[in-house]
Design an enzyme around this catalytic site. Structure first.
Site, PDB file in Angstrom:
ATOM      1  N   ASP A 102       2.852  34.111 146.177  1.00  0.00           N
ATOM      2  CA  ASP A 102       1.870  33.335 145.426  1.00  0.00           C
ATOM      3  C   ASP A 102       1.995  33.718 143.952  1.00  0.00           C
ATOM      4  O   ASP A 102       1.922  34.900 143.601  1.00  0.00           O
ATOM      5  CB  ASP A 102       0.449  33.644 145.916  1.00  0.00           C
ATOM      6  CG  ASP A 102       0.153  32.970 147.250  1.00  0.00           C
ATOM      7  OD1 ASP A 102       0.982  32.143 147.691  1.00  0.00           O
ATOM      8  OD2 ASP A 102      -0.887  33.266 147.851  1.00  0.00           O
ATOM      9  N   ASP A 161      -2.268  22.030 155.473  1.00  0.00           N
ATOM     10  CA  ASP A 161      -3.251  23.054 155.823  1.00  0.00           C
ATOM     11  C   ASP A 161      -4.141  22.497 156.935  1.00  0.00           C
ATOM     12  O   ASP A 161      -4.822  21.486 156.747  1.00  0.00           O
ATOM     13  CB  ASP A 161      -4.102  23.422 154.602  1.00  0.00           C
ATOM     14  CG  ASP A 161      -3.268  24.123 153.528  1.00  0.00           C
ATOM     15  OD1 ASP A 161      -2.270  24.783 153.894  1.00  0.00           O
ATOM     16  OD2 ASP A 161      -3.586  23.993 152.340  1.00  0.00           O
TER      17      ASP A 161
END
Lengths: 210, 272
Positions: free
Chosen positions: B22, B141
């Protein structure tokens, strides 16, 4: 001391040209990314990267005047390296498109069977079919593939190595004189891919200086 | 097709182990606990370390909130492309064909599209037409509609998991693939961060519905979980962040476990 060789990486919006440039530079030749036929024609060797659609690649190569350069390299037996769709373009055509390929190699490009997971994406085993200095240290190693179509050759003398996927065995390294193609991405295949490129540069030196 | 089905056909394609970084404003966020890193926040140095450690591929997720950070992430992509000789995907904030072209032009191998594809599904058609399906990943997601009952299905969330869409995950994955996505990065929000293992029912539902590779994400707690995702979930690849970053398990250890269970892996990462 011999002069440094220079490869032209053809930029026709059809591949990761930066990675291809990095890969051949790491193997010991100078590389220039170009879409200019004049610059390309002046190089010691051509690198044809290629990802995506066969027809789009074929058309863009032609529209930019680069196909003529590739053809002249082939006719003059000067070194060419086609990667992924860049290799597929060496064949006559593909089921993916009505656009013709270069027709240097006998055979066609077809899609993997519908029961396979496609694209064939990831690290797969390369089996050497015909010993060649280009493949020194490669037999049985894994290299990185990312493609949905594969070549079905009409002859086998140009097939140096094969891979198997979706129950199909297909060429993954081809060679016709000074023209070489790889279905995998040597520039994305870690140390093993670097070895393929180093072998290619060794071949390049002997051909250019012969 | 399941991994077993593939093996039955004589295929040897390796299951991929994919660390995920990330990145915010050009820096790796979430702790990274590698010994000897000069700069634990530099995504390029970390990516290079993972390549040497045997990672098969990398995903960089740009979680920078502001939209004026394109230059920063492009710089990261360019430096990764100069340093890495394995493929990497860049995701986060890909909203247009131009975004995709720019990131691929900077040297990424694939772009991952999430929220923008849900808002405008045709975006996937356009990006795939421009760059080819093999460079387009749809990131999804997923959250169970009923935590106890997989039969209730899973719902697609966007905006980093904050926004429910009402969409069914399996249907959306199938549509995204039909439109040109060449790979699905499937994250279980229920399992993400729990280390309880992947949501295998979710994986099985999606891998049965699409014929492109599926990357399992969310819930990896140990190497056995990653082997489960491939052998029992039908995943082609597994993605993990914290358990790799903190050194709880190494890429090699994951591959040891997969190998012991008969899953093909890439071991020969060194020079010939």
């Amino acid at each position: 001391m011999t002069r440094r060789l220079r490869a032209a990486v053809l930029d026709y919006d059809a591949g990761n040209v930066r990675s291809a440039k990095r890969g051949v530079e790491a193997a010991g030749v100078d590389a220039v990314i170009t879409s200019d036929p004049v610059v390309a024609a002046d190089a010691d060797a051509l690198v044809i990267p290629g990802v995506g659609h066969f027809g789009t690649c074929s058309r863009r190569l032609r529209e930019r005047g680069l196909e003529a350069v590739v053809r002249s390299f082939i006719a003059e037996e000067r070194p060419v390296l086609g990667i992924c769709v860049g290799m597929q373009l060496l064949y006559a055509g593909s089921d993916e498109s009505d656009e013709p390929g270069l027709g240097l190699l006998p055979g066609r490009v077809v899609r993997f069977p519908s029961d396979a997971v496609v694209p064939h994406m990831g690290w797969d085993v390369v089996d050497v079919a015909r010993p060649d200095p280009l493949l020194d240290g490669i037999d049985g190693r894994r290299l990185y593939f990312a493609h949905s179509y594969y070549a079905v050759p009409d002859a086998i003398d140009h097939v140096l190595a094969r891979c198997q996927y979706g129950g199909e065995r297909f060429p993954c390294v081809v060679r016709e004189g000074s023209v070489v193609g790889t279905q995998f991405h040597p520039e994305k295949s870690g140390a093993v891919g670097a070895r393929v490129l180093a072998n290619w540069v060794t071949m390049l030196r002997s051909e250019v200086q012969a | 097709m399941s991994a077993r089905g593939a093996a039955a056909m004589g295929d040897r394609l390796a299951a991929r182990v994919i660390p995920c970084l990330d990145v915010e404003s050009g820096r790796v966020v979430k702790g990274v606990n590698f010994v000897g890193l000069r700069d634990a926040g530099d995504p390029v140095e970390l990516a290079r370390r993972y390549e040497l450690a045997g990672a098969d591929e990398l995903v960089l997720l740009d979680i920078t909130a502001s939209s004026d950070s394109r230059g920063i992430i492009l710089d990261v992509v360019e430096r990764c492309a100069a340093e890495l000789s394995i493929p990497f995907t860049i995701g986060g904030g890909v909203r247009s064909v131009d975004d995709a072209r720019m990131l691929l032009g900077a040297g990424a191998d694939k772009v991952s599209v999430n929220t923008a594809a849900v808002s405008d599904p045709e975006l996937l058609d356009r990006i795939a037409a421009a760059v080819g399906s093999q460079s387009v990943v749809v990131a999804v997601d997923a959250r169970r509609r009923d935590p106890e009952d997989p039969a209730a299905g899973w719902e697609v969330f966007t905006h980093g998991g904050r926004t429910p869409t009402g969409l069914d995950v399996v249907e959306w994955c199938a549509e995204a693939v039909r439109r040109g996505a060449g790979e699905v990065l499937l994250t279980s929000m229920d399992r993400d961060g729990t280390r309880e293992g992947f949501d295998l029912e979710l994986l099985r539902a999606v891998t049965a519905a699409v014929d492109v590779p599926v990357i399992a994400s969310g819930g990896a707690g140990d190497a056995g979980h990653m082997a489960d995702a491939v052998a029992d979930g039908g995943a082609s690849a597994v993605l993990a962040a914290s358990i790799l970053h903190f050194g709880d398990v190494t890429v090699d250890e994951v591959k040891d476990v997969m190998d012991a269970r008969g899953i093909p892996v890439r071991r020969d990462v060194g020079a010939a």
